[in-house]
Structures are given as structure tokens and as C-alpha cells.
Design a protein around this motif. Sequence first.
Motif, short mmCIF file in Angstrom:
data_model
loop_
_atom_site.label_atom_id
_atom_site.label_comp_id
_atom_site.label_asym_id
_atom_site.label_seq_id
_atom_site.Cartn_x
_atom_site.Cartn_y
_atom_site.Cartn_z
N TRP A 100 21.15 28.02 -5.84
CA TRP A 100 20.35 29.20 -5.49
C TRP A 100 20.23 29.00 -3.88
O TRP A 100 19.71 27.97 -3.53
N TRP A 101 20.97 30.06 -3.21
CA TRP A 101 20.84 29.81 -1.87
C TRP A 101 21.36 28.48 -1.23
O TRP A 101 20.56 28.08 -0.48
N TYR A 102 22.55 27.95 -1.68
CA TYR A 102 22.99 26.90 -1.30
C TYR A 102 22.06 25.49 -1.42
O TYR A 102 22.10 24.71 -0.36
N GLY A 103 21.22 25.65 -2.30
CA GLY A 103 20.26 24.58 -2.67
C GLY A 103 19.84 24.43 -4.08
O GLY A 103 20.66 25.17 -4.90
N LEU A 104 18.92 23.71 -4.35
CA LEU A 104 18.31 23.48 -5.68
C LEU A 104 17.38 24.59 -5.98
O LEU A 104 16.62 25.10 -4.93
N PRO A 105 17.34 25.31 -7.28
CA PRO A 105 15.96 25.99 -7.67
C PRO A 105 14.90 25.21 -7.55
O PRO A 105 14.72 24.12 -7.40
N ALA A 106 13.74 25.97 -7.07
CA ALA A 106 12.30 25.29 -6.58
C ALA A 106 11.98 24.65 -7.93
O ALA A 106 11.20 23.54 -7.78
N LEU A 107 12.26 24.79 -9.01
CA LEU A 107 11.84 24.01 -10.30
C LEU A 107 12.42 22.55 -10.11
O LEU A 107 11.65 21.63 -10.39
N LEU A 108 13.77 22.29 -10.04
CA LEU A 108 14.15 21.21 -9.57
C LEU A 108 13.90 20.48 -8.49
O LEU A 108 13.78 19.25 -8.33
N LYS A 109 13.90 21.45 -7.24
CA LYS A 109 13.80 21.01 -6.16
C LYS A 109 12.18 20.26 -6.17
O LYS A 109 11.72 18.87 -5.28
N GLY A 110 11.11 20.72 -6.74
CA GLY A 110 9.93 20.18 -6.73
C GLY A 110 9.84 19.12 -7.54
O GLY A 110 8.94 18.20 -7.49
N TRP A 111 10.53 18.93 -8.63
CA TRP A 111 10.75 17.73 -9.39
C TRP A 111 11.00 16.77 -8.64
O TRP A 111 10.45 15.54 -8.54
N ILE A 112 12.21 16.88 -7.81
CA ILE A 112 12.43 15.68 -6.84
C ILE A 112 11.44 15.32 -5.83
O ILE A 112 10.91 14.37 -5.60
N ASP A 113 10.86 16.50 -5.26
CA ASP A 113 9.64 16.36 -4.19
C ASP A 113 8.46 15.78 -4.64
O ASP A 113 7.96 14.85 -4.09
N ARG A 114 8.13 15.87 -5.96
CA ARG A 114 6.85 15.17 -6.44
C ARG A 114 7.15 13.96 -7.14
O ARG A 114 6.41 12.86 -6.84
N PRO A 116 35.20 31.49 1.15
CA PRO A 116 34.99 30.63 2.35
C PRO A 116 33.40 30.03 2.28
O PRO A 116 33.13 28.80 2.60
N ASN A 117 32.49 30.76 1.69
CA ASN A 117 30.97 30.04 1.67
C ASN A 117 31.02 29.05 0.64
O ASN A 117 30.06 28.22 0.53
N SER A 118 31.91 28.84 -0.37
CA SER A 118 31.83 27.73 -1.26
C SER A 118 31.65 26.47 -0.53
O SER A 118 31.50 25.25 -1.05
N ALA A 119 32.38 26.44 0.86
CA ALA A 119 32.25 25.05 1.39
C ALA A 119 30.73 24.63 1.65
O ALA A 119 30.47 23.29 1.89
N LEU A 120 29.91 25.49 1.99
CA LEU A 120 28.44 25.38 1.99
C LEU A 120 27.98 24.61 0.85
O LEU A 120 27.05 23.83 0.86
N THR A 121 28.48 24.89 -0.15
CA THR A 121 28.04 24.43 -1.75
C THR A 121 28.57 23.06 -1.48
O THR A 121 27.68 21.95 -1.93
N ARG A 122 29.86 22.91 -1.67
CA ARG A 122 30.33 21.66 -1.51
C ARG A 122 29.71 20.42 -0.40
O ARG A 122 29.37 19.38 -0.81
N ALA A 123 29.57 21.04 0.74
CA ALA A 123 28.53 20.28 1.57
C ALA A 123 27.21 19.92 1.36
O ALA A 123 26.91 18.74 1.21
N PHE A 124 26.55 20.85 0.45
CA PHE A 124 25.09 20.53 -0.07
C PHE A 124 25.36 19.33 -1.00
O PHE A 124 24.49 18.44 -1.01
N LEU A 125 26.22 19.50 -1.84
CA LEU A 125 26.58 18.48 -3.07
C LEU A 125 26.60 17.28 -2.34
O LEU A 125 26.07 16.12 -2.91
N ASP A 126 27.66 17.23 -1.65
CA ASP A 126 27.78 15.83 -1.08
C ASP A 126 26.80 15.14 -0.02
O ASP A 126 27.04 14.05 0.38
N GLY A 127 26.13 16.16 0.74
CA GLY A 127 25.41 15.67 1.88
C GLY A 127 23.91 15.35 1.05
O GLY A 127 23.67 14.45 0.70
#
Length: 205
Positions: free
Chosen positions: A95-109, A142-153
Amino acid sequence: MSETSETEPVALVVIGHHRSDSLTAAVAERTAKRLAAGGYRVDVLHLEEEAFDPRNGVADEPDYGDREKRYSEEVHRHIARVHAADVIVPVFPVWWYGLPALLKGWIDRVWNYGLTYGRSKSPMAGKRMLWIALAGLAEDDPNSALTRAFLDGPLRVGISAYCGIPDATAVALFDSEGQGLTGAERDRHYRELFAKADAAVDVLL
Ligand SMILES: Cc1cc2nc3c(=O)[nH]c(=O)nc-3n(C[C@H](O)[C@H](O)[C@H](O)COP(=O)(O)O)c2cc1C
């Protein structure tokens, strides 16, 4: 969860989607079955069904002066499941080249100071990790490169390796909505997506 055994390795499959009838949940359940067939005891963590609250609060803010800090009970219940796992497999939509808030919050907390990082001997040492991302964009967009970069970074290096899990990979299942595909072509597309997920999972077997 299957019956416990001292000798079976444990896999924690984390579903980072709110809907149980989503493609994400289907991929996660397929992954869980494959790991179980391969000899793992599988713990499926469906964040939405378990009513995980992704909002960070004062109780779970890290205290960098005290890595022994007692966090909220919810966080300690979750980190116990993380610590019990030999492999951790988050499955989620991009979602928006990142994790959905549900999963992001699990990592954050839950992946908090002293619990996953900040110790001379990592509490996560020896674990393996596989991030499975479903992305709506076509692989050749072309924007899929942003997703790959997010996964790898941020995911593979920024979270996994930073927390002491260098043995981590991330796979993207592109065109997850099968845009413009119908009939046999659509069926073939989804068979290929599932096969890509299966191949990534098989590395853990
Ligand atoms: C809020 C939102 C943001 C999204 N952002 C992206 C994105 O940045 N990149 C992408 O490839 N797909 C994006 N998508 C498409 C989703 O990845 C896609 O709908 C999902 O993988 C389909 O799986 P599901 O049926 O399990 O939800 C987005 C979808 C939503 C709802």
C-alpha cells in the motif's frame, strides 16, 4: 496451530490484511499449509481477527535508557510468538509503496528495543524471514522499481538484518489484481503468482 512438539521447527505466518477473503489471506493460508506439510509447526497470526491494535502508545514507546523495559501485555504476548518462531513470514498487500498500517503497527510496537534489537546478542539470532508482498502494479510498470526497492531496503535490510536476521528474503507477487485478464489467461496468471510464492516458501523447507 498444530500440536506442539519439542523437535519441530516453528513458523510464524503473519497476515497483514484486514479481510479474511483477500488474496493476501489466501496466499498466507497456502503458505501456512505448505510449511506445515514441510514439517513446521505453524502459528498463523491474523492481526485483524486477533484485534491487534496497530497504534503505538506511551506504554510501547521505547525507552533507550532501559532495554529491560516492560512493555504492554499485548506486546509481550506478541513478542513471545516471534521469539518462539524459527521462521517469520509476513504476507501483506503493498500500500503506497509500503506496509499496510496493520502490519506496520505490529512492527512498530512489537519489534521493540530490547526485544528484537539493542542487545549485544540478538534475540532474533538464527531466525529466517520471508516477506511476501502482493502488489497491484504490473511487474513491468516503471513504478514497480519503488516496490522492489522497498522490499530490499526497509524490509530486508532495515528491519530483518537490523534486528539480527541477515537470512531474509522478500518476494513480490506483481499484478495481484489481474488487471485486464479474463478466463484462461487470468487463471494462468494466478497459478503463476501462487507458484512464485510456493517457490519462495520452499527455500525454507
Ligand atoms: C490503499 C492502497 C494502496 C495501494 N498502493 C499500492 C502500491 O503502492 N503499489 C502497488 O503495486 N499496489 C498498490 N495497491 C494495490 C494492492 O497492492 C492490491 O490491491 C493488493 O495487492 C491486492 O491484494 P488483496 O486482494 O489481498 O487486497 C494499493 C491498494 C490500496 C487499497
